[in-house]
Design a protein around this motif. Structure first.
Motif, PDB file in Angstrom:
ATOM      1  N   ALA A  22       0.821  -1.218   0.000  1.00 21.18           N
ATOM      2  CA  ALA A  22       0.000   0.000   0.000  1.00 21.18           C
ATOM      3  C   ALA A  22       0.853   1.265   0.000  1.00 21.18           C
ATOM      4  O   ALA A  22       0.357   2.345  -0.320  1.00 21.18           O
ATOM      5  CB  ALA A  22      -0.922   0.008   1.210  1.00 21.18           C
ATOM      6  N   GLU A  23       2.117   1.154   0.323  1.00 23.74           N
ATOM      7  CA  GLU A  23       2.993   2.319   0.407  1.00 23.74           C
ATOM      8  C   GLU A  23       3.879   2.492  -0.828  1.00 23.74           C
ATOM      9  O   GLU A  23       4.729   3.384  -0.857  1.00 23.74           O
ATOM     10  CB  GLU A  23       3.864   2.199   1.654  1.00 23.74           C
ATOM     11  CG  GLU A  23       3.043   2.135   2.929  1.00 23.74           C
ATOM     12  CD  GLU A  23       3.896   1.840   4.140  1.00 23.74           C
ATOM     13  OE1 GLU A  23       5.036   2.322   4.196  1.00 23.74           O
ATOM     14  OE2 GLU A  23       3.409   1.115   5.020  1.00 23.74           O
ATOM     15  N   LEU A  24       3.674   1.671  -1.840  1.00 24.52           N
ATOM     16  CA  LEU A  24       4.486   1.765  -3.048  1.00 24.52           C
ATOM     17  C   LEU A  24       3.984   2.868  -3.962  1.00 24.52           C
ATOM     18  O   LEU A  24       2.791   3.150  -4.011  1.00 24.52           O
ATOM     19  CB  LEU A  24       4.460   0.439  -3.807  1.00 24.52           C
ATOM     20  CG  LEU A  24       5.024  -0.784  -3.105  1.00 24.52           C
ATOM     21  CD1 LEU A  24       4.888  -2.006  -4.006  1.00 24.52           C
ATOM     22  CD2 LEU A  24       6.462  -0.581  -2.696  1.00 24.52           C
ATOM     23  N   THR A  25       4.914   3.478  -4.693  1.00 25.58           N
ATOM     24  CA  THR A  25       4.524   4.448  -5.715  1.00 25.58           C
ATOM     25  C   THR A  25       4.022   3.677  -6.924  1.00 25.58           C
ATOM     26  O   THR A  25       4.191   2.457  -7.029  1.00 25.58           O
ATOM     27  CB  THR A  25       5.715   5.329  -6.124  1.00 25.58           C
ATOM     28  OG1 THR A  25       6.736   4.504  -6.697  1.00 25.58           O
ATOM     29  CG2 THR A  25       6.276   6.112  -4.948  1.00 25.58           C
ATOM     30  N   ILE A  62      12.861   4.618   3.651  1.00 24.25           N
ATOM     31  CA  ILE A  62      13.296   6.021   3.659  1.00 24.25           C
ATOM     32  C   ILE A  62      12.080   6.947   3.726  1.00 24.25           C
ATOM     33  O   ILE A  62      12.062   7.913   4.489  1.00 24.25           O
ATOM     34  CB  ILE A  62      14.158   6.334   2.418  1.00 24.25           C
ATOM     35  CG1 ILE A  62      15.512   5.636   2.547  1.00 24.25           C
ATOM     36  CG2 ILE A  62      14.339   7.841   2.239  1.00 24.25           C
ATOM     37  CD1 ILE A  62      16.352   5.687   1.293  1.00 24.25           C
ATOM     38  N   ARG A  63      11.067   6.646   2.923  1.00 27.57           N
ATOM     39  CA  ARG A  63       9.859   7.490   2.951  1.00 27.57           C
ATOM     40  C   ARG A  63       9.202   7.454   4.324  1.00 27.57           C
ATOM     41  O   ARG A  63       8.709   8.474   4.810  1.00 27.57           O
ATOM     42  CB  ARG A  63       8.879   7.053   1.858  1.00 27.57           C
ATOM     43  CG  ARG A  63       9.327   7.432   0.467  1.00 27.57           C
ATOM     44  CD  ARG A  63       8.223   7.299  -0.552  1.00 27.57           C
ATOM     45  NE  ARG A  63       7.741   5.945  -0.715  1.00 27.57           N
ATOM     46  CZ  ARG A  63       8.161   5.088  -1.646  1.00 27.57           C
ATOM     47  NH1 ARG A  63       9.117   5.461  -2.485  1.00 27.57           N
ATOM     48  NH2 ARG A  63       7.645   3.879  -1.734  1.00 27.57           N
ATOM     49  N   LYS A  64       9.205   6.293   4.967  1.00 27.82           N
ATOM     50  CA  LYS A  64       8.647   6.202   6.324  1.00 27.82           C
ATOM     51  C   LYS A  64       9.455   7.065   7.281  1.00 27.82           C
ATOM     52  O   LYS A  64       8.899   7.759   8.130  1.00 27.82           O
ATOM     53  CB  LYS A  64       8.665   4.753   6.822  1.00 27.82           C
ATOM     54  CG  LYS A  64       7.558   3.907   6.311  1.00 27.82           C
ATOM     55  CD  LYS A  64       7.640   2.513   6.930  1.00 27.82           C
ATOM     56  CE  LYS A  64       6.582   1.609   6.395  1.00 27.82           C
ATOM     57  NZ  LYS A  64       6.690   0.245   6.973  1.00 27.82           N
ATOM     58  N   GLY A  65      10.779   7.033   7.154  1.00 24.23           N
ATOM     59  CA  GLY A  65      11.652   7.802   8.034  1.00 24.23           C
ATOM     60  C   GLY A  65      11.457   9.296   7.912  1.00 24.23           C
ATOM     61  O   GLY A  65      11.610  10.036   8.882  1.00 24.23           O
ATOM     62  N   LYS A  72       0.362  10.852  -1.741  1.00 28.45           N
ATOM     63  CA  LYS A  72      -0.066  12.242  -1.624  1.00 28.45           C
ATOM     64  C   LYS A  72       1.043  13.228  -1.971  1.00 28.45           C
ATOM     65  O   LYS A  72       0.766  14.385  -2.255  1.00 28.45           O
ATOM     66  CB  LYS A  72      -0.543  12.521  -0.191  1.00 28.45           C
ATOM     67  CG  LYS A  72      -1.769  11.739   0.185  1.00 28.45           C
ATOM     68  CD  LYS A  72      -2.174  12.029   1.604  1.00 28.45           C
ATOM     69  CE  LYS A  72      -3.363  11.187   2.022  1.00 28.45           C
ATOM     70  NZ  LYS A  72      -3.713  11.374   3.420  1.00 28.45           N
ATOM     71  N   HIS A  73       2.289  12.778  -1.925  1.00 27.60           N
ATOM     72  CA  HIS A  73       3.431  13.644  -2.178  1.00 27.60           C
ATOM     73  C   HIS A  73       3.491  14.020  -3.658  1.00 27.60           C
ATOM     74  O   HIS A  73       3.324  13.174  -4.528  1.00 27.60           O
ATOM     75  CB  HIS A  73       4.718  12.938  -1.765  1.00 27.60           C
ATOM     76  CG  HIS A  73       5.917  13.813  -1.749  1.00 27.60           C
ATOM     77  ND1 HIS A  73       6.105  14.791  -0.806  1.00 27.60           N
ATOM     78  CD2 HIS A  73       6.983  13.860  -2.554  1.00 27.60           C
ATOM     79  CE1 HIS A  73       7.251  15.396  -1.036  1.00 27.60           C
ATOM     80  NE2 HIS A  73       7.804  14.844  -2.095  1.00 27.60           N
ATOM     81  N   THR A  74       3.733  15.282  -3.934  1.00 26.08           N
ATOM     82  CA  THR A  74       3.827  15.739  -5.313  1.00 26.08           C
ATOM     83  C   THR A  74       5.082  15.153  -5.950  1.00 26.08           C
ATOM     84  O   THR A  74       6.185  15.327  -5.424  1.00 26.08           O
ATOM     85  CB  THR A  74       3.904  17.279  -5.375  1.00 26.08           C
ATOM     86  OG1 THR A  74       2.796  17.821  -4.668  1.00 26.08           O
ATOM     87  CG2 THR A  74       3.910  17.762  -6.806  1.00 26.08           C
ATOM     88  N   PRO A  75       4.935  14.459  -7.072  1.00 25.66           N
ATOM     89  CA  PRO A  75       6.123  13.899  -7.712  1.00 25.66           C
ATOM     90  C   PRO A  75       7.016  14.989  -8.279  1.00 25.66           C
ATOM     91  O   PRO A  75       6.540  16.087  -8.605  1.00 25.66           O
ATOM     92  CB  PRO A  75       5.560  13.019  -8.825  1.00 25.66           C
ATOM     93  CG  PRO A  75       4.184  13.498  -9.058  1.00 25.66           C
ATOM     94  CD  PRO A  75       3.716  14.146  -7.793  1.00 25.66           C
ATOM     95  N   ARG A  76       8.278  14.678  -8.371  1.00 20.99           N
ATOM     96  CA  ARG A  76       9.217  15.646  -8.932  1.00 20.99           C
ATOM     97  C   ARG A  76       9.019  15.728 -10.431  1.00 20.99           C
ATOM     98  O   ARG A  76       8.704  14.759 -11.095  1.00 20.99           O
ATOM     99  CB  ARG A  76      10.651  15.208  -8.660  1.00 20.99           C
ATOM    100  CG  ARG A  76      10.986  15.233  -7.222  1.00 20.99           C
ATOM    101  CD  ARG A  76      12.423  14.872  -7.031  1.00 20.99           C
ATOM    102  NE  ARG A  76      12.625  14.497  -5.653  1.00 20.99           N
ATOM    103  CZ  ARG A  76      13.626  13.795  -5.221  1.00 20.99           C
ATOM    104  NH1 ARG A  76      14.539  13.381  -6.051  1.00 20.99           N
ATOM    105  NH2 ARG A  76      13.740  13.502  -3.954  1.00 20.99           N
TER     106      ARG A  76
END
Length: 85
Positions: A22-25, A62-65, A72-76
């Motif tokens: 569920a946490e994968l892009t 890393i994203r969890k940290g 929800k994060h805007t992609p670069r």
């Protein structure tokens, strides 16, 4: 020749990834699905596949940290100048 040790390692990484699926892009999820399809046949065991899955798991950590929600994060985006000819 089939490398069963590598095949078992990769399939165990699939199990680890299922726990955080569920946490994968979107691109990570697409790669995991592609590799799962590839590994349905035990004859496939490319050297880099395990590394790809390990990097995906590392990225999730890393994203969890940094408390980044990949969904929800805007992609670069890289803005490129366009030449009008």
């Amino acid at each position: 020749m089939v490398d069963l040790a590598r095949h078992v390692h990769v399939t165990s990484l699939f199990e680890d990834i299922e726990a955080v699926e569920a946490e994968l892009t979107a691109n990570e999820l697409e790669m995991v699905r592609h590799l799962k399809e590839k590994y349905e046949d035990p004859g496939h065991n490319d050297f880099d596949d395990a590394h790809v899955l390990e990097v995906i798991l590392r990225n999730v950590g890393i994203r969890k940290g940094f408390d980044i929600d990949a969904r929800k994060h805007t992609p670069r985006a890289i803005e490129m100048e366009r030449n009008k000819d």
